[in-house]
Design an enzyme around this catalytic site. Structure first.
Site, PDB file in Angstrom:
ATOM      1  N   HIS A  81       1.018  -1.187   0.019  1.00  0.00           N
ATOM      2  CA  HIS A  81      -0.002   0.008  -0.118  1.00  0.00           C
ATOM      3  C   HIS A  81       0.951   1.252   0.005  1.00  0.00           C
ATOM      4  CE1 HIS A  81       1.137   0.246   4.271  1.00  0.00           C
ATOM      5  NE2 HIS A  81       0.486  -1.058   4.298  1.00  0.00           N
ATOM      6  N   HIS A 101       4.045   1.318   2.289  1.00  0.00           N
ATOM      7  CA  HIS A 101       5.305   0.557   1.809  1.00  0.00           C
ATOM      8  C   HIS A 101       5.785   1.454   0.527  1.00  0.00           C
ATOM      9  CE1 HIS A 101       2.608  -2.949   3.000  1.00  0.00           C
ATOM     10  NE2 HIS A 101       3.650  -3.307   3.666  1.00  0.00           N
ATOM     11  N   GLN A 148       7.444 -15.416  12.348  1.00  0.00           N
ATOM     12  CA  GLN A 148       6.813 -14.409  12.989  1.00  0.00           C
ATOM     13  C   GLN A 148       5.373 -14.460  13.495  1.00  0.00           C
ATOM     14  OE1 GLN A 148       7.977 -11.471  10.336  1.00  0.00           O
ATOM     15  NE2 GLN A 148       6.362 -10.306  10.841  1.00  0.00           N
ATOM     16  N   GLY A 200       9.131   1.146   8.757  1.00  0.00           N
ATOM     17  CA  GLY A 200       8.052   2.299   8.972  1.00  0.00           C
ATOM     18  C   GLY A 200       7.696   2.520  10.414  1.00  0.00           C
ATOM     19  N   LYS A 243       5.107   3.078  11.723  1.00  0.00           N
ATOM     20  CA  LYS A 243       4.016   2.413  12.112  1.00  0.00           C
ATOM     21  C   LYS A 243       4.164   1.190  13.144  1.00  0.00           C
ATOM     22  CE  LYS A 243      -0.013  -0.108  11.523  1.00  0.00           C
ATOM     23  NZ  LYS A 243       0.156  -1.302  10.912  1.00  0.00           N
ATOM     24  N   MET A 263      -2.441   3.082   7.413  1.00  0.00           N
ATOM     25  CA  MET A 263      -2.548   1.982   6.371  1.00  0.00           C
ATOM     26  C   MET A 263      -1.796   0.596   6.870  1.00  0.00           C
ATOM     27  SD  MET A 263      -1.529   4.219   2.923  1.00  0.00           S
ATOM     28  CE  MET A 263      -2.453   5.475   2.534  1.00  0.00           C
ATOM     29  N   SER A 264      -2.514  -0.374   6.575  1.00  0.00           N
ATOM     30  CA  SER A 264      -2.026  -1.660   6.796  1.00  0.00           C
ATOM     31  C   SER A 264      -2.615  -2.587   5.854  1.00  0.00           C
ATOM     32  CB  SER A 264      -2.580  -2.021   8.378  1.00  0.00           C
ATOM     33  OG  SER A 264      -2.258  -3.440   8.663  1.00  0.00           O
ATOM     34  N   SER A 265      -1.644  -3.599   5.487  1.00  0.00           N
ATOM     35  CA  SER A 265      -2.348  -4.757   4.638  1.00  0.00           C
ATOM     36  C   SER A 265      -3.567  -5.378   5.389  1.00  0.00           C
ATOM     37  CB  SER A 265      -1.103  -6.023   4.489  1.00  0.00           C
ATOM     38  OG  SER A 265      -0.185  -5.123   3.843  1.00  0.00           O
TER      39      SER A 265
HETATM   40  P1  AMP Z   1       4.495  -5.316   6.580  1.00  0.00           P
HETATM   41  O1  AMP Z   1       4.543  -5.687   5.145  1.00  0.00           O
HETATM   42  O2  AMP Z   1       3.210  -4.928   7.073  1.00  0.00           O
HETATM   43  O3  AMP Z   1       5.428  -6.169   7.300  1.00  0.00           O
HETATM   44  O4  AMP Z   1       5.354  -3.908   6.559  1.00  0.00           O
HETATM   45  C1  AMP Z   1       6.639  -3.615   6.099  1.00  0.00           C
HETATM   46  C2  AMP Z   1       7.355  -2.404   6.495  1.00  0.00           C
HETATM   47  O5  AMP Z   1       6.336  -1.350   6.067  1.00  0.00           O
HETATM   48  C3  AMP Z   1       7.630  -2.227   7.976  1.00  0.00           C
HETATM   49  O6  AMP Z   1       8.696  -1.460   8.043  1.00  0.00           O
HETATM   50  C4  AMP Z   1       6.311  -1.454   8.179  1.00  0.00           C
HETATM   51  O7  AMP Z   1       6.552  -0.760   9.413  1.00  0.00           O
HETATM   52  C5  AMP Z   1       6.047  -0.448   7.155  1.00  0.00           C
HETATM   53  N1  AMP Z   1       4.815  -0.027   7.040  1.00  0.00           N
HETATM   54  C6  AMP Z   1       3.507  -0.904   7.212  1.00  0.00           C
HETATM   55  N2  AMP Z   1       2.457   0.133   7.064  1.00  0.00           N
HETATM   56  C7  AMP Z   1       2.958   1.426   7.099  1.00  0.00           C
HETATM   57  C8  AMP Z   1       2.425   2.689   6.936  1.00  0.00           C
HETATM   58  N3  AMP Z   1       1.161   2.838   6.947  1.00  0.00           N
HETATM   59  N4  AMP Z   1       3.243   3.903   7.047  1.00  0.00           N
HETATM   60  C9  AMP Z   1       4.414   3.678   6.876  1.00  0.00           C
HETATM   61  N5  AMP Z   1       5.176   2.280   6.871  1.00  0.00           N
HETATM   62  C10 AMP Z   1       4.325   1.201   7.080  1.00  0.00           C
END
Ligand code: AMP
Length: 293
Positions: free
Chosen positions: A38, A41, A68, A158, A160, A195-197
């Site tokens: 998103h 990322h 994890q 992030g 986040k 934002m989050s998957s």
């Molecule tokens: P994930 O795919 O959720 O494991 O996240 C991968 C990277 O993207 C991690 O470093 C997260 O902290 C970062 N991330 C996830 N969501 C956000 C966001 N809304 N804003 C900025 N970075 C993010």
């Protein structure tokens, strides 16, 4: 780098490429992700590009890391869409997607052949570590592996996942990884939801209620700003946040904590500049957020 984006599956091939870049003095920026990308990322990819420059290489890993996730968690239903991720990475000017297979990352896991883990023993204990006891061991292990395969000069994470960034920064220092850590700000939806998957799991009603995380951070910030120099007792603020969350029928507070943003040490009196993090179950979906108050 100019040219078509590469997709690399094998850790050996990835490492070979990385060694070539190192040998040629090309700077490598790295963004580890679990895919289902998103705008949050993408903002990390932009930071990586700025850090390494137009002649550098930006590598994004897409890997849903099984170690994890606890057995009860959402590993098998974690959202995946490689075609879309590939498109987003191309548009963002990424040079290489590294998307390994479990069988290459953890050869023989479950058959007793994979047996090495990296454990950070302090910063990862409270909050996410208390709620998800094996989570950070999986994160530090996979990130250490990814660093050894991608050999980045700069790795971007992030804000986040504030505690995760602190744990990884500690690992980088403790284990002398020769790279620079960058933490980039949280990207949010218009209504403030981070934002989050995992937001894709939310139904319409849960999605509306999910703004309670950012609303409670903003409410605490306003309370702390008007409290003056003495600050406010963390316990009082915690019960106020609990009451706010309790107003949302689908929500259940997992934890809310107040701490020093650098050391992650809990604070009893919350003053301006302290950090707040919370985790809330929204139906079956667990959401996290954090911010400076
Ligand atoms: P994930 O795919 O959720 O494991 O996240 C991968 C990277 O993207 C991690 O470093 C997260 O902290 C970062 N991330 C996830 N969501 C956000 C966001 N809304 N804003 C900025 N970075 C993010």
């Amino acid at each position: 780098m100019v040219g078509a984006m590469k997709i690399v599956r094998s850790p050996k091939a990835m490492q070979r490429l990385a060694k070539e870049w190192r040998g040629a003095g090309v700077r490598v920026g790295f963004v580890p992700t679990m895919g289902f990308l998103h705008a949050g990322h993408v903002s990390l990819m932009e930071v990586a590009r700025r850090r390494v420059g137009p002649k550098g290489i930006v590598v994004v890993s897409i890997y849903v890391n099984p170690t994890q996730f606890a057995p009860t968690e959402d590993l098998s239903k974690y959202p995946r869409d490689f075609a879309r991720d590939r498109q987003l990475c191309t548009e963002a000017g990424v040079d290489v997607i590294f998307a390994p297979l479990d069988s290459d990352m953890y050869a023989g896991r479950g058959e007793g052949r994979y047996s090495t883990y990296v454990v950070e023993e302090s910063l990862g204990r409270p909050m996410e570590g208390a709620s998800r006891p094996t989570h950070f061991r999986g994160v530090t292990t996979v990130v250490a592996k990814l660093f050894n395969v991608v050999l980045p000069d700069v790795a971007v994470f992030g804000a986040k996942d504030w505690q995760q960034a602190a744990v990884i920064r500690r690992m980088v220092n403790d284990l002398n990884f020769p790279l620079q850590m960058v933490v980039a700000p949280t990207r949010r939806e218009k209504d403030g939801l981070a934002m989050s998957s995992r937001n894709t799991y939310l139904n319409e009603s849960e999605r509306k209620q999910a703004t309670v995380l950012i609303r409670s951070i903003r409410a605490v910030k306003a309370r702390v700003a008007s409290a003056g120099r003495g600050g406010l007792a963390a316990e009082v603020l915690k019960s106020e946040v609990a009451a706010m969350v309790a107003q949302e029928p689908a929500a259940r507070l997992d934890y809310v904590e107040f701490f020093d943003g650098e050391t992650l040490e809990a604070v009893a009196e919350v003053r301006r500049g302290a950090h707040m993090a919370l985790a809330v179950f929204m139906g079956r979906t667990r959401l996290i957020d954090n911010g400076r108050v």
